[in-house]
Write a protein that holds these residues in place. Structure first.
Motif, PDB file in Angstrom:
ATOM      1  N   LEU A 108       0.828  -1.209   0.000  1.00 36.45           N
ATOM      2  CA  LEU A 108       0.000   0.000   0.000  1.00 36.45           C
ATOM      3  C   LEU A 108       0.862   1.259   0.000  1.00 36.45           C
ATOM      4  O   LEU A 108       0.559   2.233  -0.694  1.00 36.45           O
ATOM      5  CB  LEU A 108      -0.921   0.004   1.219  1.00 36.45           C
ATOM      6  CG  LEU A 108      -1.742   1.280   1.452  1.00 36.45           C
ATOM      7  CD1 LEU A 108      -2.721   1.503   0.306  1.00 36.45           C
ATOM      8  CD2 LEU A 108      -2.476   1.216   2.786  1.00 36.45           C
ATOM      9  N   ILE A 109       1.948   1.241   0.784  1.00 29.26           N
ATOM     10  CA  ILE A 109       2.848   2.395   0.867  1.00 29.26           C
ATOM     11  C   ILE A 109       4.086   2.110   0.024  1.00 29.26           C
ATOM     12  O   ILE A 109       4.812   1.144   0.278  1.00 29.26           O
ATOM     13  CB  ILE A 109       3.252   2.682   2.323  1.00 29.26           C
ATOM     14  CG1 ILE A 109       2.005   2.978   3.164  1.00 29.26           C
ATOM     15  CG2 ILE A 109       4.226   3.852   2.394  1.00 29.26           C
ATOM     16  CD1 ILE A 109       2.284   3.149   4.643  1.00 29.26           C
ATOM     17  N   VAL A 110       4.313   2.927  -0.980  1.00 30.80           N
ATOM     18  CA  VAL A 110       5.442   2.719  -1.889  1.00 30.80           C
ATOM     19  C   VAL A 110       6.261   3.999  -1.988  1.00 30.80           C
ATOM     20  O   VAL A 110       5.834   5.076  -1.558  1.00 30.80           O
ATOM     21  CB  VAL A 110       4.955   2.302  -3.299  1.00 30.80           C
ATOM     22  CG1 VAL A 110       4.225   0.975  -3.240  1.00 30.80           C
ATOM     23  CG2 VAL A 110       4.061   3.390  -3.901  1.00 30.80           C
ATOM     24  N   ARG A 111       7.439   3.848  -2.578  1.00 32.41           N
ATOM     25  CA  ARG A 111       8.304   4.994  -2.855  1.00 32.41           C
ATOM     26  C   ARG A 111       8.449   5.104  -4.366  1.00 32.41           C
ATOM     27  O   ARG A 111       8.700   4.118  -5.041  1.00 32.41           O
ATOM     28  CB  ARG A 111       9.682   4.813  -2.214  1.00 32.41           C
ATOM     29  CG  ARG A 111       9.617   4.412  -0.770  1.00 32.41           C
ATOM     30  CD  ARG A 111      10.981   4.363  -0.109  1.00 32.41           C
ATOM     31  NE  ARG A 111      11.977   3.563  -0.781  1.00 32.41           N
ATOM     32  CZ  ARG A 111      12.116   2.247  -0.618  1.00 32.41           C
ATOM     33  NH1 ARG A 111      11.275   1.573   0.159  1.00 32.41           N
ATOM     34  NH2 ARG A 111      13.084   1.598  -1.238  1.00 32.41           N
ATOM     35  N   ARG A 112       8.294   6.293  -4.880  1.00 31.67           N
ATOM     36  CA  ARG A 112       8.455   6.488  -6.318  1.00 31.67           C
ATOM     37  C   ARG A 112       8.955   7.895  -6.594  1.00 31.67           C
ATOM     38  O   ARG A 112       8.827   8.788  -5.744  1.00 31.67           O
ATOM     39  CB  ARG A 112       7.141   6.221  -7.061  1.00 31.67           C
ATOM     40  CG  ARG A 112       6.029   7.183  -6.738  1.00 31.67           C
ATOM     41  CD  ARG A 112       4.664   6.637  -7.176  1.00 31.67           C
ATOM     42  NE  ARG A 112       4.621   6.246  -8.564  1.00 31.67           N
ATOM     43  CZ  ARG A 112       4.061   6.968  -9.541  1.00 31.67           C
ATOM     44  NH1 ARG A 112       3.524   8.146  -9.260  1.00 31.67           N
ATOM     45  NH2 ARG A 112       4.034   6.529 -10.773  1.00 31.67           N
ATOM     46  N   LYS A 113       9.536   8.060  -7.771  1.00 30.70           N
ATOM     47  CA  LYS A 113      10.074   9.365  -8.137  1.00 30.70           C
ATOM     48  C   LYS A 113       8.950  10.383  -8.265  1.00 30.70           C
ATOM     49  O   LYS A 113       7.890  10.091  -8.817  1.00 30.70           O
ATOM     50  CB  LYS A 113      10.851   9.279  -9.451  1.00 30.70           C
ATOM     51  CG  LYS A 113      12.194   8.585  -9.317  1.00 30.70           C
ATOM     52  CD  LYS A 113      13.005   8.721 -10.584  1.00 30.70           C
ATOM     53  CE  LYS A 113      14.389   8.107 -10.410  1.00 30.70           C
ATOM     54  NZ  LYS A 113      15.223   8.268 -11.624  1.00 30.70           N
ATOM     55  N   GLU A 114       9.225  11.557  -7.737  1.00 31.02           N
ATOM     56  CA  GLU A 114       8.247  12.631  -7.830  1.00 31.02           C
ATOM     57  C   GLU A 114       8.423  13.346  -9.169  1.00 31.02           C
ATOM     58  O   GLU A 114       9.514  13.805  -9.499  1.00 31.02           O
ATOM     59  CB  GLU A 114       8.429  13.613  -6.670  1.00 31.02           C
ATOM     60  CG  GLU A 114       8.184  12.972  -5.315  1.00 31.02           C
ATOM     61  CD  GLU A 114       8.356  13.944  -4.174  1.00 31.02           C
ATOM     62  OE1 GLU A 114       7.405  14.131  -3.408  1.00 31.02           O
ATOM     63  OE2 GLU A 114       9.451  14.511  -4.066  1.00 31.02           O
ATOM     64  N   THR A 115       7.364  13.421  -9.931  1.00 29.18           N
ATOM     65  CA  THR A 115       7.427  14.053 -11.244  1.00 29.18           C
ATOM     66  C   THR A 115       6.824  15.451 -11.191  1.00 29.18           C
ATOM     67  O   THR A 115       5.905  15.720 -10.412  1.00 29.18           O
ATOM     68  CB  THR A 115       6.659  13.219 -12.284  1.00 29.18           C
ATOM     69  OG1 THR A 115       5.300  13.053 -11.841  1.00 29.18           O
ATOM     70  CG2 THR A 115       7.297  11.850 -12.436  1.00 29.18           C
TER      71      THR A 115
END
Length: 231
Positions: A108-115
């Motif tokens: 449910l909680i992920v890390r991803r690049k902020e665009t």
């Protein structure tokens, strides 16, 4: 319980900024709207204190989470294994604690690049634009990139100019020579000289004159470098 939570605590936001500064925390949700082509939607969140507790049979990972636009934090608790509990304690600065949050939350909680998905159009005075343009040029950035960095980080460090790079190269070369002289004075023939010969060498030695001249050059270059930083 309280003692363990205090001892094995970390700030999720600070840890993410240190390890993956270009990423953010998100809730990953399945899109129920069939009119939307993307399978998942992502909602930005902030993760603050992360702690572990439990034993002897059950162990938990707790996380204080602030959703976008929320005025308060929610404390979420996820059950973890005893092995994960122990690894959380040992891996103080590694990515394991971040990975464990994704694992424990069931993805449910992920890390991803902020665009940069939002656009801002604004008008400024000519004088303001010229100031921004000059500052951006010092940092080897476009005006748009410079403004975005200032908004996100509050401050942008200027890149080295060609003059500064040249000065640093000269200082590096001279420092190599000075290290050679220092090694000679410490371990070379100089140590085998008598006290009188040492004094005479220090006063008249040709190599030492070069040594002194290069020290003066280094000091001069450093003064120039500092002066460039102030302009």
């Amino acid at each position: 319980m309280e003692e363990k939570e205090t001892r094995y605590k970390c700030n999720g936001k600070a840890l993410l900024n240190a390890l993956e500064p270009d990423k953010g925390f998100y809730y990953k949700r399945i899109n129920r709207d069939r009119s939307v082509s993307k399978k998942y939607s992502f909602e930005a969140i902030q993760v603050f204190d992360m702690t572990v507790s439990g034993g002897p049979d059950k162990f938990y990972l707790h996380a204080n989470i602030a959703e976008s636009g929320a005025t308060c934090m929610l404390r979420q608790s996820y059950e973890i294994s005893e092995e994960d509990y122990k690894k959380f304690q040992l891996n103080k600065r590694g990515k394991y604690r971040l990975d464990l949050l994704t694992k424990a939350s069931g993805g449910l909680i992920v890390r991803r690049k902020e665009t940069a998905s939002k656009r801002i159009d604004m008008r400024v005075r000519t004088s303001t634009y010229e100031q921004l343009s000059a500052s951006a040029k010092k940092c080897n950035m476009s005006v748009t990139e410079y403004c975005r960095k200032v908004c996100e980080e509050g401050k942008v460090v200027a890149a080295f100019t060609d003059s500064e790079i040249e000065l640093m190269t000269n200082i590096r070369q001279l420092s190599s020579h000075l290290s050679h002289y220092a090694a000679f004075l410490k371990n070379g023939i100089f140590q085998e000289m008598s006290k009188r010969d040492r004094l005479e060498y220090l006063a008249t030695g040709e190599s030492l004159q070069d040594y002194r001249r290069e020290i003066k050059q280094v000091v001069t270059f450093l003064h120039k470098f500092v002066k460039l930083q102030k302009t």
